[in-house]
Design an enzyme around this catalytic site. Structure first.
Site, mmCIF file in Angstrom:
data_model
loop_
_atom_site.group_PDB
_atom_site.id
_atom_site.type_symbol
_atom_site.label_atom_id
_atom_site.label_comp_id
_atom_site.label_asym_id
_atom_site.label_seq_id
_atom_site.Cartn_x
_atom_site.Cartn_y
_atom_site.Cartn_z
ATOM 1 N N PRO A 174 -25.290 58.727 39.348
ATOM 2 C CA PRO A 174 -25.536 57.562 40.202
ATOM 3 C C PRO A 174 -25.993 56.287 39.483
ATOM 4 O O PRO A 174 -26.101 55.238 40.120
ATOM 5 C CB PRO A 174 -26.627 58.053 41.169
ATOM 6 C CG PRO A 174 -27.280 59.196 40.476
ATOM 7 C CD PRO A 174 -26.243 59.816 39.600
ATOM 8 N N TYR A 187 -20.105 46.512 37.043
ATOM 9 C CA TYR A 187 -21.078 46.746 38.118
ATOM 10 C C TYR A 187 -20.588 46.160 39.447
ATOM 11 O O TYR A 187 -20.712 46.812 40.493
ATOM 12 C CB TYR A 187 -22.448 46.157 37.726
ATOM 13 C CG TYR A 187 -23.578 46.720 38.542
ATOM 14 C CD1 TYR A 187 -24.196 47.917 38.184
ATOM 15 C CD2 TYR A 187 -24.020 46.073 39.691
ATOM 16 C CE1 TYR A 187 -25.220 48.455 38.944
ATOM 17 C CE2 TYR A 187 -25.038 46.597 40.455
ATOM 18 C CZ TYR A 187 -25.638 47.796 40.083
ATOM 19 O OH TYR A 187 -26.654 48.320 40.842
ATOM 20 N N HIS A 191 -26.888 40.528 46.681
ATOM 21 C CA HIS A 191 -27.648 40.354 45.438
ATOM 22 C C HIS A 191 -26.746 39.727 44.384
ATOM 23 O O HIS A 191 -25.609 40.141 44.200
ATOM 24 C CB HIS A 191 -28.173 41.705 44.928
ATOM 25 C CG HIS A 191 -29.370 42.195 45.691
ATOM 26 N ND1 HIS A 191 -30.229 43.141 45.196
ATOM 27 C CD2 HIS A 191 -29.849 41.851 46.906
ATOM 28 C CE1 HIS A 191 -31.194 43.356 46.091
ATOM 29 N NE2 HIS A 191 -30.974 42.597 47.137
ATOM 30 N N TYR A 215 -33.568 48.350 36.936
ATOM 31 C CA TYR A 215 -33.275 49.573 36.185
ATOM 32 C C TYR A 215 -34.197 49.569 34.967
ATOM 33 O O TYR A 215 -34.120 48.644 34.148
ATOM 34 C CB TYR A 215 -31.824 49.573 35.686
ATOM 35 C CG TYR A 215 -30.781 49.794 36.766
ATOM 36 C CD1 TYR A 215 -30.341 48.749 37.572
ATOM 37 C CD2 TYR A 215 -30.206 51.052 36.957
ATOM 38 C CE1 TYR A 215 -29.353 48.958 38.545
ATOM 39 C CE2 TYR A 215 -29.221 51.262 37.922
ATOM 40 C CZ TYR A 215 -28.805 50.211 38.710
ATOM 41 O OH TYR A 215 -27.833 50.416 39.664
ATOM 42 N N LYS A 220 -21.698 53.893 41.674
ATOM 43 C CA LYS A 220 -20.252 53.834 41.830
ATOM 44 C C LYS A 220 -19.616 54.845 42.784
ATOM 45 O O LYS A 220 -18.463 54.672 43.187
ATOM 46 C CB LYS A 220 -19.589 54.022 40.451
ATOM 47 C CG LYS A 220 -19.723 52.824 39.546
ATOM 48 C CD LYS A 220 -18.794 51.715 39.993
ATOM 49 C CE LYS A 220 -19.089 50.386 39.348
ATOM 50 N NZ LYS A 220 -19.607 49.385 40.270
HETATM 51 P P1 RFL Z 1 -19.319 62.664 51.241
HETATM 52 O O1 RFL Z 1 -20.083 61.453 51.626
HETATM 53 O O2 RFL Z 1 -20.039 63.772 50.623
HETATM 54 O O3 RFL Z 1 -18.574 63.147 52.552
HETATM 55 C C1 RFL Z 1 -17.920 64.397 52.614
HETATM 56 C C2 RFL Z 1 -17.979 64.887 54.036
HETATM 57 O O4 RFL Z 1 -17.232 66.075 54.148
HETATM 58 C C3 RFL Z 1 -17.962 66.997 54.963
HETATM 59 N N1 RFL Z 1 -17.484 68.351 54.650
HETATM 60 C C4 RFL Z 1 -16.680 69.081 55.469
HETATM 61 N N2 RFL Z 1 -16.151 68.823 56.666
HETATM 62 C C5 RFL Z 1 -15.402 69.779 57.261
HETATM 63 N N3 RFL Z 1 -15.171 70.989 56.696
HETATM 64 C C6 RFL Z 1 -15.692 71.302 55.483
HETATM 65 N N4 RFL Z 1 -15.451 72.491 54.944
HETATM 66 C C7 RFL Z 1 -16.473 70.331 54.814
HETATM 67 N N5 RFL Z 1 -17.149 70.283 53.627
HETATM 68 C C8 RFL Z 1 -17.740 69.099 53.546
HETATM 69 C C9 RFL Z 1 -19.407 66.742 54.582
HETATM 70 O O5 RFL Z 1 -20.309 67.205 55.575
HETATM 71 C C10 RFL Z 1 -19.395 65.224 54.452
HETATM 72 O O6 RFL Z 1 -19.703 64.581 55.662
HETATM 73 O O7 RFL Z 1 -18.105 62.284 50.243
HETATM 74 P P2 RFL Z 1 -17.221 60.962 50.137
HETATM 75 O O8 RFL Z 1 -16.750 60.502 51.477
HETATM 76 O O9 RFL Z 1 -16.272 61.239 49.067
HETATM 77 O O10 RFL Z 1 -18.256 59.838 49.655
HETATM 78 C C11 RFL Z 1 -18.836 59.884 48.386
HETATM 79 C C12 RFL Z 1 -20.263 59.330 48.426
HETATM 80 O O11 RFL Z 1 -20.984 59.960 49.451
HETATM 81 C C13 RFL Z 1 -20.989 59.510 47.084
HETATM 82 O O12 RFL Z 1 -20.112 59.284 46.003
HETATM 83 C C14 RFL Z 1 -22.174 58.533 46.937
HETATM 84 O O13 RFL Z 1 -23.194 58.826 47.862
HETATM 85 C C15 RFL Z 1 -22.728 58.598 45.528
HETATM 86 N N6 RFL Z 1 -23.901 57.744 45.335
HETATM 87 C C16 RFL Z 1 -23.773 56.367 45.186
HETATM 88 N N7 RFL Z 1 -22.568 55.776 45.282
HETATM 89 C C17 RFL Z 1 -22.452 54.410 45.219
HETATM 90 O O14 RFL Z 1 -21.327 53.883 45.298
HETATM 91 N N8 RFL Z 1 -23.549 53.582 45.080
HETATM 92 C C18 RFL Z 1 -24.794 54.101 44.980
HETATM 93 O O15 RFL Z 1 -25.758 53.329 44.916
HETATM 94 C C19 RFL Z 1 -24.940 55.540 44.995
HETATM 95 N N9 RFL Z 1 -26.160 56.102 44.916
HETATM 96 C C20 RFL Z 1 -25.165 58.306 45.305
HETATM 97 C C21 RFL Z 1 -26.292 57.454 45.072
HETATM 98 C C22 RFL Z 1 -25.366 59.662 45.516
HETATM 99 C C23 RFL Z 1 -26.627 60.191 45.470
HETATM 100 N N10 RFL Z 1 -26.748 61.564 45.726
HETATM 101 C C24 RFL Z 1 -27.589 62.060 46.726
HETATM 102 C C25 RFL Z 1 -25.761 62.466 45.173
HETATM 103 C C26 RFL Z 1 -27.564 57.974 45.014
HETATM 104 C C27 RFL Z 1 -27.731 59.347 45.176
HETATM 105 C C28 RFL Z 1 -29.134 59.871 45.038
HETATM 106 C C1 PHB Z 2 -29.675 53.099 45.832
HETATM 107 O O1 PHB Z 2 -30.071 52.039 46.370
HETATM 108 O O2 PHB Z 2 -29.756 54.183 46.407
HETATM 109 C C2 PHB Z 2 -29.087 53.052 44.469
HETATM 110 C C3 PHB Z 2 -28.943 51.831 43.839
HETATM 111 C C4 PHB Z 2 -28.399 51.786 42.555
HETATM 112 C C5 PHB Z 2 -28.005 52.952 41.938
HETATM 113 C C6 PHB Z 2 -28.146 54.179 42.581
HETATM 114 C C7 PHB Z 2 -28.684 54.224 43.852
HETATM 115 O O3 PHB Z 2 -27.496 52.897 40.683
#
Ligand code: RFL
Ligand code: PHB
Length: 380
Positions: free
Chosen positions: A283, A375, A72, A195, A287
């Site tokens: 979110p 971004y 994008h 957004y 990031k």
């Molecule tokens: P994760 O992905 O949570 O992975 C951690 C892993 O550790 C495991 N774990 C354990 N394993 C062994 N023993 C234990 N005691 C443990 N405790 C936990 C877990 O099962 C898991 O597999 O963390 P990591 O690797 O730091 O990654 C971070 C990302 O997952 C997170 O920051 C993003 O998903 C946030 N986020 C977004 N980030 C972006 O860069 N771009 C986005 O568009 C974006 N959108 C989002 C998001 C997060 C969201 N939610 C659900 C919080 C949108 C949403 C809705």
């Molecule tokens: C997503 O596609 O899940 C998404 C995109 C942009 C954001 C957060 C989540 O800022």
């Protein structure tokens, strides 16, 4: 069992770290609490910064992302009934890639298993004592002796709690709203992410493929999904986004609270935290995943200097180096969040300021550039 680097968690942070270390010939064992299908099915982020996408390609796990991910070149901000495009590429020369986090995770898991390297699922870490990691696998308690431990276990992990209470500070900000998110089989209603700031609250239109959309609504914290039948979700999205959304089957839904957390420092002795284990961002700036990847790049360089030359300088600098970026990203995510959400109790003056902010950001090249360069990802 013994290894050089014990990695707790097979999310983006743990898996990318393992891949970076593999390239440097450093041994690692990944312990993951959940099953492989669970980890691969967890729907989360979708936006990869330019540098994140390039790194995945450098690491040899970018082929499917390049094929199936969508590049994008801009995003749209909508407010006061009109859309305004931020030309990311024109303003920064860089783009973003829309590709689901769980697809990134699948590609990394497949590569690690194909290379025959240790990655244990359903191996829950129960304690970290110095460089000894205790975990439960098949109901049996086991130990992993490491030179260094990488806490990549996310926001509900155990490693942040293993830092001695007196040695760390935890900064937290809870926002007075949450996101209700759905993944649906429905055509994207716009080619780029939208957004929207609306008097009824924030909404976001994103996607995973041209046929699968990812949509979010600002809702009060603690919202019960039972109050949101599909029809209500689609109606509310149409209203706030001002897009002719075509409804389709909802494949996944959830409510995510919004908060910011920073754990400072991100290291104690031989335990290093990375990703959501050390910090959480709301979110709105897309990031979290990107910041997790930025941390482990710094960590892999530090561990390489240590294991190759016995040089601890980069390990000593790890926390400060990461935290500079972490605070920049907190600042950006907090700014995007406050600009785009309705705040409970705000008055017409607050609303006027928010609209003025959005008009400025979309009307001034200087202001649009500050949004765009954050971004697509600040330089390292
Ligand atoms: P994760 O992905 O949570 O992975 C951690 C892993 O550790 C495991 N774990 C354990 N394993 C062994 N023993 C234990 N005691 C443990 N405790 C936990 C877990 O099962 C898991 O597999 O963390 P990591 O690797 O730091 O990654 C971070 C990302 O997952 C997170 O920051 C993003 O998903 C946030 N986020 C977004 N980030 C972006 O860069 N771009 C986005 O568009 C974006 N959108 C989002 C998001 C997060 C969201 N939610 C659900 C919080 C949108 C949403 C809705
Ligand atoms: C997503 O596609 O899940 C998404 C995109 C942009 C954001 C957060 C989540 O800022």
């Amino acid at each position: 069992m013994r290894t050089q680097v014990g990695i707790i968690g097979a999310g983006p942070a743990g898996l990318v770290l393992a891949r970076l270390l593999q390239r440097e010939g450093i041994d690692a064992v990944i312990l993951e609490r959940r099953s492989r299908p669970y980890v691969e099915g967890r729907v989360r982020a979708g936006v990869l910064e330019h540098g994140t996408a390039d790194l995945l390609e450098d690491l040899g796990v970018g082929a499917r992302m390049r094929r199936e991910g969508m590049v994008h070149r801009g995003i749209e901000l909508r407010f006061a009934g009109a859309g305004h495009r931020i030309d990311l590429e024109g303003l920064t020369g860089r783009t973003i890639t829309v590709y689901g986090q769980q697809e990134v995770v699948k590609d990394l898991i497949a590569a690690r298993l194909a290379d025959g390297l240790p990655l244990h699922f359903e191996a829950e870490v129960t304690g970290v004592d110095g460089t000894t990691v205790t975990y439960k696998h098949d109901g049996v308690e086991q130990r992993l002796e490491c030179d260094v431990v990488a806490g990549c276990d996310g926001s509900h992990g155990v490693t942040a709690g293993a830092l001695p209470a007196g040695a760390v500070r935890r900064h937290e900000r809870v926002y007075p709203y949450a996101w209700l998110g759905i993944l649906a089989r429905a055509p994207a209603a716009n080619e780029e992410l939208v957004y929207a700031y609306h008097e009824r609250g924030f909404a976001l239109h994103s996607m995973r493929t041209p046929e699968i959309v990812r949509l979010y609504l600002q809702v009060p914290p603690g919202t019960d999904l039972a109050e949101w039948p599909d029809e209500r979700i689609w109606d509310e999205l149409r209203r706030r986004l001002g897009l002719p959304l075509v409804a389709g089957p909802v494949l996944e839904r959830g409510v995510t609270p919004m908060r910011s957390v920073v754990v400072e420092p991100m290291r104690h002795d031989r335990l290093f935290l990375a990703g959501d284990a050390a910090h959480i961002v709301p979110p709105t700036g897309a990031k979290g995943l990107n910041l997790a990847v930025a941390d482990v790049r710094v960590l892999a360089e530090a561990l390489t200097a240590y294991f190759r030359d016995g040089d601890e300088k980069l390990m000593d600098a790890y926390s400060d180096t990461c935290l500079r970026r972490v605070w920049q990203v907190q600042r950006f995510s907090n700014w995007m969040t406050s600009m785009l959400h309705r705040h409970p109790g705000d008055d017409p003056f607050d609303h006027g300021l928010q609209v003025a902010e959005l008009a400025y950001v979309t009307g001034s090249t200087a202001a649009a550039t500050t949004l765009a360069e954050n971004y697509v990802g600040l330089p390292r």
